[in-house]
Design a protein around this motif. Structure first.
Motif, mmCIF file in Angstrom:
data_model
loop_
_atom_site.group_PDB
_atom_site.id
_atom_site.type_symbol
_atom_site.label_atom_id
_atom_site.label_comp_id
_atom_site.label_asym_id
_atom_site.label_seq_id
_atom_site.Cartn_x
_atom_site.Cartn_y
_atom_site.Cartn_z
ATOM 1 N N GLY A 56 -37.586 -0.852 -10.716
ATOM 2 C CA GLY A 56 -38.673 -1.313 -9.849
ATOM 3 C C GLY A 56 -38.126 -2.125 -8.701
ATOM 4 O O GLY A 56 -37.249 -1.686 -7.964
ATOM 5 N N SER A 57 -38.612 -3.346 -8.552
ATOM 6 C CA SER A 57 -38.180 -4.196 -7.440
ATOM 7 C C SER A 57 -37.268 -5.332 -7.902
ATOM 8 O O SER A 57 -37.148 -6.347 -7.225
ATOM 9 C CB SER A 57 -39.406 -4.762 -6.723
ATOM 10 O OG SER A 57 -40.151 -5.554 -7.622
ATOM 11 N N VAL A 58 -36.612 -5.157 -9.055
ATOM 12 C CA VAL A 58 -35.675 -6.170 -9.555
ATOM 13 C C VAL A 58 -34.343 -5.530 -9.905
ATOM 14 O O VAL A 58 -34.248 -4.326 -10.121
ATOM 15 C CB VAL A 58 -36.239 -6.921 -10.786
ATOM 16 C CG1 VAL A 58 -37.482 -7.697 -10.425
ATOM 17 C CG2 VAL A 58 -36.518 -5.973 -11.929
ATOM 18 N N PHE A 59 -33.308 -6.362 -9.945
ATOM 19 C CA PHE A 59 -31.988 -5.893 -10.333
ATOM 20 C C PHE A 59 -31.310 -6.946 -11.200
ATOM 21 O O PHE A 59 -31.672 -8.117 -11.198
ATOM 22 C CB PHE A 59 -31.122 -5.579 -9.105
ATOM 23 C CG PHE A 59 -30.615 -6.800 -8.386
ATOM 24 C CD1 PHE A 59 -29.390 -7.366 -8.726
ATOM 25 C CD2 PHE A 59 -31.357 -7.398 -7.386
ATOM 26 C CE1 PHE A 59 -28.922 -8.502 -8.069
ATOM 27 C CE2 PHE A 59 -30.899 -8.522 -6.731
ATOM 28 C CZ PHE A 59 -29.676 -9.081 -7.069
ATOM 29 N N GLY A 60 -30.326 -6.492 -11.918
ATOM 30 C CA GLY A 60 -29.458 -7.381 -12.677
ATOM 31 C C GLY A 60 -28.031 -6.933 -12.470
ATOM 32 O O GLY A 60 -27.761 -5.732 -12.340
ATOM 33 N N SER A 71 -22.815 -12.709 -11.434
ATOM 34 C CA SER A 71 -23.706 -12.178 -12.470
ATOM 35 C C SER A 71 -25.065 -12.850 -12.382
ATOM 36 O O SER A 71 -25.164 -14.036 -12.090
ATOM 37 C CB SER A 71 -23.114 -12.427 -13.861
ATOM 38 O OG SER A 71 -21.927 -11.699 -14.032
ATOM 39 N N GLY A 72 -26.104 -12.063 -12.620
ATOM 40 C CA GLY A 72 -27.452 -12.618 -12.606
ATOM 41 C C GLY A 72 -28.471 -11.585 -12.163
ATOM 42 O O GLY A 72 -28.168 -10.393 -12.066
ATOM 43 N N THR A 73 -29.666 -12.047 -11.897
ATOM 44 C CA THR A 73 -30.763 -11.163 -11.513
ATOM 45 C C THR A 73 -31.296 -11.545 -10.139
ATOM 46 O O THR A 73 -30.968 -12.597 -9.596
ATOM 47 C CB THR A 73 -31.912 -11.251 -12.532
ATOM 48 O OG1 THR A 73 -32.391 -12.602 -12.553
ATOM 49 C CG2 THR A 73 -31.454 -10.848 -13.915
ATOM 50 N N GLY A 74 -32.124 -10.665 -9.590
ATOM 51 C CA GLY A 74 -32.743 -10.936 -8.298
ATOM 52 C C GLY A 74 -33.762 -9.865 -7.960
ATOM 53 O O GLY A 74 -34.021 -8.958 -8.749
ATOM 54 N N GLY A 88 -30.834 -13.566 -5.357
ATOM 55 C CA GLY A 88 -30.008 -13.367 -6.538
ATOM 56 C C GLY A 88 -28.550 -13.678 -6.269
ATOM 57 O O GLY A 88 -28.140 -13.919 -5.123
ATOM 58 N N ASN A 89 -27.775 -13.698 -7.337
ATOM 59 C CA ASN A 89 -26.368 -14.089 -7.217
ATOM 60 C C ASN A 89 -25.523 -13.110 -6.429
ATOM 61 O O ASN A 89 -24.565 -13.523 -5.764
ATOM 62 C CB ASN A 89 -25.774 -14.295 -8.609
ATOM 63 C CG ASN A 89 -26.367 -15.501 -9.300
ATOM 64 O OD1 ASN A 89 -27.171 -16.222 -8.714
ATOM 65 N ND2 ASN A 89 -25.965 -15.735 -10.531
#
Length: 126
Positions: A56-60, A71-74, A88-89
């Protein structure tokens, strides 16, 4: 003089085939640009960099290096030819601004992660 029924049917069939083909071609770019899922990323030296997951509209992003601050999400914005990283990172630590979908001879499709001036990583489907 009227045209025979066979000529009318052949003309109608050609029109239907043409419309069907045009509809399929107009949908092809949208179908070809599916970048959701898991991507294995390598850096500019071809070393493993991590795993990018997009839904969708998020990533990790999970870096291959333990304790890496990237590392992380956004969140991201989807475009016709890729994605834009909003936060995000990856954005703050690595300055990744965009992921462009490109053709790849081995995998069919790859995502090229870019900063404002260089290609930082190449991600292929996992």
């Amino acid at each position: 003089m009227k045209a025979p029924l066979g000529a009318f049917t052949l003309c109608a069939m050609r029109r239907i085939a043409l419309v069907t083909t045009l509809l399929a071609l107009s949908a092809a770019p949208a179908l070809a640009q599916n970048f959701e899922g898991n991507w294995g990323c390598r850096d500019a030296t071809a070393n493993k960099a991590g795993i990018l997951t997009i839904y969708g509209s998020v990533f990790g992003f999970a870096s291959h290096t333990p304790g890496d601050s990237a590392s992380g999400t956004g969140t991201l914005t989807r475009y016709q030819d890729g994605v834009g990283f909003n936060d995000g990172n990856l954005r703050t630590q690595k300055n990744i601004q965009a992921g462009r979908v490109i053709p790849d001879p081995n995998w069919g499709t790859a995502i090229q992660l870019e900063t404002s001036d260089t290609i930082a990583m190449l991600c292929t489907p996992r």
